[in-house]
Write a protein that holds these residues in place. Structure first.
Motif, PDB file in Angstrom:
ATOM      1  N   ASP A 167      32.959  57.092  18.618  1.00  0.00           N
ATOM      2  CA  ASP A 167      32.367  57.886  17.543  1.00  0.00           C
ATOM      3  C   ASP A 167      32.845  59.337  17.571  1.00  0.00           C
ATOM      4  O   ASP A 167      32.781  60.035  16.554  1.00  0.00           O
ATOM      5  N   ALA A 168      33.296  59.776  18.756  1.00  0.00           N
ATOM      6  CA  ALA A 168      33.714  61.168  18.905  1.00  0.00           C
ATOM      7  C   ALA A 168      35.227  61.328  18.982  1.00  0.00           C
ATOM      8  O   ALA A 168      35.727  62.427  19.220  1.00  0.00           O
ATOM      9  N   ALA A 169      35.958  60.246  18.773  1.00  0.00           N
ATOM     10  CA  ALA A 169      37.423  60.299  18.879  1.00  0.00           C
ATOM     11  C   ALA A 169      38.004  61.360  17.957  1.00  0.00           C
ATOM     12  O   ALA A 169      37.715  61.390  16.759  1.00  0.00           O
ATOM     13  N   GLY A 170      38.817  62.252  18.534  1.00  0.00           N
ATOM     14  CA  GLY A 170      39.490  63.270  17.754  1.00  0.00           C
ATOM     15  C   GLY A 170      38.655  64.466  17.359  1.00  0.00           C
ATOM     16  O   GLY A 170      39.172  65.407  16.756  1.00  0.00           O
ATOM     17  N   LEU A 171      37.376  64.453  17.691  1.00  0.00           N
ATOM     18  CA  LEU A 171      36.512  65.570  17.308  1.00  0.00           C
ATOM     19  C   LEU A 171      36.685  66.760  18.247  1.00  0.00           C
ATOM     20  O   LEU A 171      36.995  66.603  19.426  1.00  0.00           O
ATOM     21  N   ARG A 172      36.479  67.940  17.705  1.00  0.00           N
ATOM     22  CA  ARG A 172      36.518  69.183  18.485  1.00  0.00           C
ATOM     23  C   ARG A 172      35.103  69.466  18.962  1.00  0.00           C
ATOM     24  O   ARG A 172      34.216  69.765  18.157  1.00  0.00           O
ATOM     25  N   VAL A 173      34.902  69.373  20.278  1.00  0.00           N
ATOM     26  CA  VAL A 173      33.555  69.392  20.832  1.00  0.00           C
ATOM     27  C   VAL A 173      33.349  70.603  21.736  1.00  0.00           C
ATOM     28  O   VAL A 173      34.101  70.816  22.692  1.00  0.00           O
ATOM     29  N   ILE A 174      32.305  71.376  21.444  1.00  0.00           N
ATOM     30  CA  ILE A 174      31.941  72.535  22.273  1.00  0.00           C
ATOM     31  C   ILE A 174      31.088  72.054  23.437  1.00  0.00           C
ATOM     32  O   ILE A 174      30.090  71.346  23.255  1.00  0.00           O
ATOM     33  N   VAL A 175      31.464  72.449  24.649  1.00  0.00           N
ATOM     34  CA  VAL A 175      30.724  72.037  25.836  1.00  0.00           C
ATOM     35  C   VAL A 175      30.847  73.131  26.893  1.00  0.00           C
ATOM     36  O   VAL A 175      31.798  73.916  26.889  1.00  0.00           O
ATOM     37  N   GLY A 176      29.887  73.188  27.796  1.00  0.00           N
ATOM     38  CA  GLY A 176      29.931  74.179  28.862  1.00  0.00           C
ATOM     39  C   GLY A 176      30.814  73.723  30.006  1.00  0.00           C
ATOM     40  O   GLY A 176      30.752  72.563  30.435  1.00  0.00           O
ATOM     41  N   ASN A 192      38.734  56.764  25.327  1.00  0.00           N
ATOM     42  CA  ASN A 192      39.378  56.708  24.015  1.00  0.00           C
ATOM     43  C   ASN A 192      40.896  56.577  24.153  1.00  0.00           C
ATOM     44  O   ASN A 192      41.541  55.833  23.400  1.00  0.00           O
ATOM     45  N   ARG A 193      41.475  57.295  25.106  1.00  0.00           N
ATOM     46  CA  ARG A 193      42.927  57.194  25.329  1.00  0.00           C
ATOM     47  C   ARG A 193      43.319  55.750  25.662  1.00  0.00           C
ATOM     48  O   ARG A 193      44.284  55.212  25.133  1.00  0.00           O
ATOM     49  N   LYS A 194      42.550  55.159  26.598  1.00  0.00           N
ATOM     50  CA  LYS A 194      42.842  53.793  27.020  1.00  0.00           C
ATOM     51  C   LYS A 194      42.692  52.796  25.874  1.00  0.00           C
ATOM     52  O   LYS A 194      43.336  51.743  25.856  1.00  0.00           O
ATOM     53  N   ALA A 195      41.818  53.130  24.922  1.00  0.00           N
ATOM     54  CA  ALA A 195      41.577  52.234  23.787  1.00  0.00           C
ATOM     55  C   ALA A 195      42.518  52.520  22.618  1.00  0.00           C
ATOM     56  O   ALA A 195      42.399  51.896  21.553  1.00  0.00           O
ATOM     57  N   GLY A 196      43.452  53.451  22.816  1.00  0.00           N
ATOM     58  CA  GLY A 196      44.398  53.777  21.755  1.00  0.00           C
ATOM     59  C   GLY A 196      43.828  54.697  20.693  1.00  0.00           C
ATOM     60  O   GLY A 196      44.388  54.813  19.597  1.00  0.00           O
ATOM     61  N   LEU A 197      42.698  55.353  21.010  1.00  0.00           N
ATOM     62  CA  LEU A 197      42.075  56.282  20.075  1.00  0.00           C
ATOM     63  C   LEU A 197      42.402  57.719  20.463  1.00  0.00           C
ATOM     64  O   LEU A 197      42.874  57.989  21.574  1.00  0.00           O
ATOM     65  N   LYS A 198      42.123  58.638  19.566  1.00  0.00           N
ATOM     66  CA  LYS A 198      42.370  60.044  19.861  1.00  0.00           C
ATOM     67  C   LYS A 198      41.387  60.542  20.918  1.00  0.00           C
ATOM     68  O   LYS A 198      40.201  60.188  20.890  1.00  0.00           O
ATOM     69  N   PRO A 199      41.844  61.370  21.854  1.00  0.00           N
ATOM     70  CA  PRO A 199      40.915  61.959  22.828  1.00  0.00           C
ATOM     71  C   PRO A 199      40.044  63.019  22.164  1.00  0.00           C
ATOM     72  O   PRO A 199      40.314  63.441  21.031  1.00  0.00           O
ATOM     73  N   LEU A 200      39.024  63.444  22.863  1.00  0.00           N
ATOM     74  CA  LEU A 200      38.199  64.539  22.385  1.00  0.00           C
ATOM     75  C   LEU A 200      38.918  65.855  22.671  1.00  0.00           C
ATOM     76  O   LEU A 200      39.615  65.971  23.683  1.00  0.00           O
ATOM     77  N   GLU A 201      38.731  66.828  21.809  1.00  0.00           N
ATOM     78  CA  GLU A 201      39.258  68.166  22.061  1.00  0.00           C
ATOM     79  C   GLU A 201      38.091  69.043  22.513  1.00  0.00           C
ATOM     80  O   GLU A 201      37.264  69.458  21.703  1.00  0.00           O
ATOM     81  N   LEU A 202      38.018  69.300  23.808  1.00  0.00           N
ATOM     82  CA  LEU A 202      36.903  70.083  24.342  1.00  0.00           C
ATOM     83  C   LEU A 202      37.184  71.573  24.198  1.00  0.00           C
ATOM     84  O   LEU A 202      38.282  72.047  24.489  1.00  0.00           O
ATOM     85  N   GLN A 203      36.168  72.296  23.766  1.00  0.00           N
ATOM     86  CA  GLN A 203      36.279  73.737  23.582  1.00  0.00           C
ATOM     87  C   GLN A 203      35.251  74.447  24.452  1.00  0.00           C
ATOM     88  O   GLN A 203      34.114  73.989  24.577  1.00  0.00           O
ATOM     89  N   TYR A 204      35.659  75.568  25.025  1.00  0.00           N
ATOM     90  CA  TYR A 204      34.803  76.322  25.936  1.00  0.00           C
ATOM     91  C   TYR A 204      34.649  77.760  25.451  1.00  0.00           C
ATOM     92  O   TYR A 204      35.632  78.403  25.069  1.00  0.00           O
TER      93      TYR A 204
END
Length: 310
Positions: A167-176, A192-204
């Motif tokens: 559900d979060a594949a490819g989303l830009r996610v803010i996290v601490g 997600n990578r293993k499933a062939g989906l886009k990884p999450l983009e973590l932002q700090y």
């Protein structure tokens, strides 16, 4: 001169904090020291009978509870800048009344509660403490709330629900950085990578204000923090909404609990008291009062499985 200046700065800071607090109360939370809307409980004979005969409360006739004051809605200072209020104090009050005792809350630094509890300075800690296998080696636990991380987005976001990695594949996610949330999201990204989906983009970001600006400006899609924190922000700012609630120990269960001294015998009584509050509806009213109904437990347990050692 320097001493006078320091005192003046301290006084101004106290005044500023006191002036800011009433604004928070206007957003659906009662942060007054009187707490006229607090939910009360009745005596629970079974819970009282479960208190070991040899147990000695820190102060006779009182249930002395330590709380690390972190922020609303869990525990914060009232508008008098002294009284601790929030869902945890409300719950502690209900437990005290169930046991026929008067509540006494002691504000403490988070790092100080283990030593204070072990030494008998207070009877219990009620401060959003999660059950872990490592903590269970030294303390007993009586669960009272689900530990959860919230996924929140802008009101106009196209994201509707997040409950699993895809559900979060490819989303830009803010996290601490360095948080349990980050640990979970890194695992999601790898799945997600293993499933062939886009990884999450973590932002700090360095602080909460910058995080919220990034979300509202469209630089990020989702913010992930402890659920209770985001519930408060959503009520205060009215510009974000929840799209998911994840166990704080994903994929394992992670509950929040009252902490007591190991082997003191008090945990069973507190578990019985909590289940009494659940059965008569008092518990639900407390969580509803602070917007935390989604973290409700079906029943309290003594020393359930906790997060494993990492």
């Amino acid at each position: 001169m320097m001493k006078f200046r320091s005192l003046a700065i301290s006084a101004l800071a106290t005044i500023a904090a006191a002036l800011a607090l009433p604004a928070l109360a206007a957003d659906g939370y009662d942060l007054s020291p009187e707490q006229n809307g607090r939910v009360h409980a009745t005596r629970n004979a079974e819970a009282i009978g479960a208190i070991p005969e040899n147990f000695r409360f820190a102060t006779p006739g009182k249930f002395t509870v330590a709380s690390a004051v972190g922020g609303p809605p869990l525990n914060t200072y009232a508008t008098d800048a002294q009284t601790v209020v929030g869902s945890d104090p409300d719950y502690a009050s209900a437990i005290a009344e169930s046991l026929g005792l008067q509540l006494q809350i002691i504000p403490v630094a988070w790092a100080d509660w283990p030593l204070g509890l072990t030494s008998g300075k207070y009877d219990a800690v009620i401060s959003n403490v999660g059950v872990t296998e490592q903590r269970k080696e030294k303390f007993d636990f009586s669960t009272y709330r689900r530990g959860g991380h919230g996924f929140f987005v802008r009101l106009d976001s196209a994201v509707k629900a997040i409950s699993e990695p895809k559900d979060a594949a490819g989303l830009r996610v803010i996290v601490g950085a360095g948080t349990n949330q980050e640990r979970i999201l890194l695992r999601w990204s790898e799945e997600n990578r293993k499933a062939g989906l886009k990884p999450l983009e973590l932002q700090y970001y360095d602080d909460e204000a910058t995080q919220l600006i990034a979300l509202q400006s469209g630089r990020a899609d989702v913010i992930v923090q402890p659920y209770s924190t985001l519930v408060f922000i959503s009520k205060r700012d009215k510009n974000i909404r929840a799209v998911g609630l994840l166990s704080a120990g994903w994929p394992e269960r992670s509950d929040v609990a009252i902490v007591t001294r190991k082997g003191s015998g008090l945990a069973n009584a507190l578990t019985i008291a909590t289940n009494g509050l659940i059965a008569d509806g008092t518990y639900a009213k407390i969580l509803d009062r602070w917007g935390l109904a989604d973290e409700r437990l079906a029943k309290s347990e003594t020393n359930p499985p906790g997060l494993p050692k990492y």
